[in-house]
Write a protein that holds these residues in place. Structure first.
Motif, mmCIF file in Angstrom:
data_model
loop_
_atom_site.group_PDB
_atom_site.id
_atom_site.type_symbol
_atom_site.label_atom_id
_atom_site.label_comp_id
_atom_site.label_asym_id
_atom_site.label_seq_id
_atom_site.Cartn_x
_atom_site.Cartn_y
_atom_site.Cartn_z
ATOM 1 N N GLY A 267 1.096 -1.387 0.267
ATOM 2 C CA GLY A 267 -0.096 0.220 0.177
ATOM 3 C C GLY A 267 0.986 1.674 0.758
ATOM 4 N N PRO A 268 0.134 2.011 0.094
ATOM 5 C CA PRO A 268 0.644 3.512 0.209
ATOM 6 C C PRO A 268 2.248 3.837 1.776
ATOM 7 N N LEU B 273 -15.169 -0.210 19.173
ATOM 8 C CA LEU B 273 -15.391 -0.118 18.360
ATOM 9 C C LEU B 273 -14.463 1.406 17.593
ATOM 10 N N ILE B 274 -14.247 2.360 18.372
ATOM 11 C CA ILE B 274 -12.852 3.628 17.670
ATOM 12 C C ILE B 274 -11.772 2.638 17.370
ATOM 13 N N GLN B 275 -11.279 1.726 17.894
ATOM 14 C CA GLN B 275 -10.332 0.955 18.584
ATOM 15 C C GLN B 275 -10.154 0.197 17.440
ATOM 16 N N ILE B 276 -11.889 -0.686 16.435
ATOM 17 C CA ILE B 276 -10.759 -2.108 15.834
ATOM 18 C C ILE B 276 -11.637 -1.061 14.228
ATOM 19 N N SER B 277 -12.443 -0.056 14.900
ATOM 20 C CA SER B 277 -13.090 1.027 13.606
ATOM 21 C C SER B 277 -10.888 1.384 12.183
ATOM 22 N N VAL B 278 -10.097 2.148 13.958
ATOM 23 C CA VAL B 278 -9.189 2.278 13.290
ATOM 24 C C VAL B 278 -7.632 1.204 12.298
ATOM 25 N N THR C 136 -9.206 -0.293 9.021
ATOM 26 C CA THR C 136 -9.051 1.090 8.405
ATOM 27 C C THR C 136 -7.346 0.618 7.636
ATOM 28 N N LEU C 137 -6.788 0.466 8.542
ATOM 29 C CA LEU C 137 -5.547 0.104 8.607
ATOM 30 C C LEU C 137 -5.127 -0.668 7.452
ATOM 31 N N ILE C 138 -6.158 -2.022 8.165
ATOM 32 C CA ILE C 138 -5.706 -3.106 7.706
ATOM 33 C C ILE C 138 -5.763 -3.778 5.507
ATOM 34 N N PHE C 139 -7.482 -2.958 5.483
ATOM 35 C CA PHE C 139 -7.551 -2.700 4.505
ATOM 36 C C PHE C 139 -6.971 -1.117 3.198
ATOM 37 N N THR C 140 -6.519 -0.422 3.960
ATOM 38 C CA THR C 140 -5.385 0.279 3.355
ATOM 39 C C THR C 140 -3.633 -0.734 3.277
ATOM 40 N N LEU C 141 -3.593 -1.476 3.539
ATOM 41 C CA LEU C 141 -2.182 -2.323 3.363
ATOM 42 C C LEU C 141 -1.925 -3.485 2.713
ATOM 43 N N TRP D 248 -5.607 -5.581 1.376
ATOM 44 C CA TRP D 248 -7.531 -5.456 1.170
ATOM 45 C C TRP D 248 -8.183 -7.247 1.336
ATOM 46 N N LYS D 249 -7.171 -7.667 0.230
ATOM 47 C CA LYS D 249 -7.842 -8.841 -0.133
ATOM 48 C C LYS D 249 -7.696 -9.734 1.746
ATOM 49 N N GLU D 250 -6.388 -9.710 2.020
ATOM 50 C CA GLU D 250 -6.469 -10.414 3.270
ATOM 51 C C GLU D 250 -7.468 -9.480 4.822
ATOM 52 N N ALA D 251 -7.854 -8.379 4.372
ATOM 53 C CA ALA D 251 -8.570 -8.132 4.864
ATOM 54 C C ALA D 251 -10.358 -8.504 5.249
ATOM 55 N N LEU D 252 -10.109 -8.820 3.432
ATOM 56 C CA LEU D 252 -11.606 -9.582 3.936
ATOM 57 C C LEU D 252 -11.418 -10.890 3.507
ATOM 58 N N VAL D 253 -10.926 -11.769 3.414
ATOM 59 C CA VAL D 253 -10.803 -12.763 4.190
ATOM 60 C C VAL D 253 -10.761 -12.869 5.977
#
Length: 184
Positions: free
Chosen positions: A4-5, A96-101, A104-109, A111-116
Motif C-alpha cells: 500500500g501507500p 469500536l473506535i479501535q476496531i475502526s482504526v 481502516t489500516l488493514i484495508f489500506t495495506l 484489502w484481500k487478506e482483510a476480506l478473508v
C-alpha cells in the motif's frame, strides 16, 4: 514488494520501534481512561438506581406495604446488571473506535487478506449470535425466578414458627429447592 501507500516510505528499524512503542503507550493510556470512565459510569448508575429505590420506598403513596423481597431483588439482581450494562456499553464504544482504526489500516495495506479475515469473523460472529439468542431466551426468566426465590426465603423466615408447628418443612423445602433450581 510494497504494501500500500506506506510501503513506499523508507523507515529505519529504530523509527519503527519508537513508533510501535508510542502506539502501545497511547493505546494503554486510552484503555486506562476508558476503564476508569466505564467503572465510574457503572458505580454512578448503581448509586442512582439504589437512590431511586429508596425514594420510591419512602415516598410511596396510598399506604402500600414495602415488600422486602422486591427491594432485595431490585438492589441485588436488577440494579447491578443495569449498571454493568453501562460499563459494557462504554467498553464497547472504545473498542469500536479501535476496531475502526485497525480495520481502516488493514484495508489500506492488504484489502484481500482483510476480506478473508472479515469472512472468518462473520462466521464466528454468526455462531456467537445463535448461542446468544438461546441464552437470552433462558435469561428472561432469571429475574422472576430470583424474585420467587427471595419471596420464598422471606416467607419461610417470617413464618418459621408456623411452619414448624404445622410440619410444613418438607413442602417449603421442596418449593424453595425448585425455585433455586429454576434460578440456576
Amino acid at each position: 514488494m510494497t504494501f500500500g501507500p506506506l510501503g513506499q516510505l523508507d523507515f529505519s528499524p529504530t523509527f519503527l520501534v519508537f513508533a510501535m512503542v508510542a502506539v502501545a503507550l497511547t493505546r494503554a493510556g486510552g484503555q486506562l481512561i476508558v476503564n476508569v470512565s466505564a467503572t465510574y459510569a457503572n458505580e454512578r448508575m448503581n448509586f442512582r438506581l439504589r437512590r431511586l429505590a429508596a425514594f420510591d420506598m419512602l415516598l410511596r403513596s396510598g399506604g402500600e406495604a414495602v415488600i422486602a423481597s422486591r427491594i432485595n431483588t431490585l438492589l441485588g439482581e436488577l440494579f447491578p446488571k443495569a449498571s454493568s450494562f453501562c460499563f459494557v456499553v462504554a467498553q464497547f464504544l472504545s473498542n469500536l473506535i479501535q476496531i475502526s482504526v485497525i480495520l481502516t489500516l488493514i484495508f489500506t495495506l492488504a484489502w484481500k487478506e482483510a476480506l478473508v479475515g472479515l469472512a472468518g469473523f462473520a462466521l464466528v460472529g454468526g455462531v456467537v449470535l445463535l448461542l446468544n439468542r438461546k441464552v437470552a431466551a433462558i435469561a428472561t426468566n432469571i429475574p422472576n425466578e430470583y424474585l420467587a426465590l427471595a419471596r420464598g426465603v422471606e416467607r419461610i423466615a417470617r413464618n418459621l414458627l408456623l411452619i414448624r408447628v404445622m410440619d410444613l418443612r418438607g413442602k417449603e423445602h421442596g418449593h424453595l429447592v425448585g425455585s433455586a433450581k429454576r434460578y440456576q
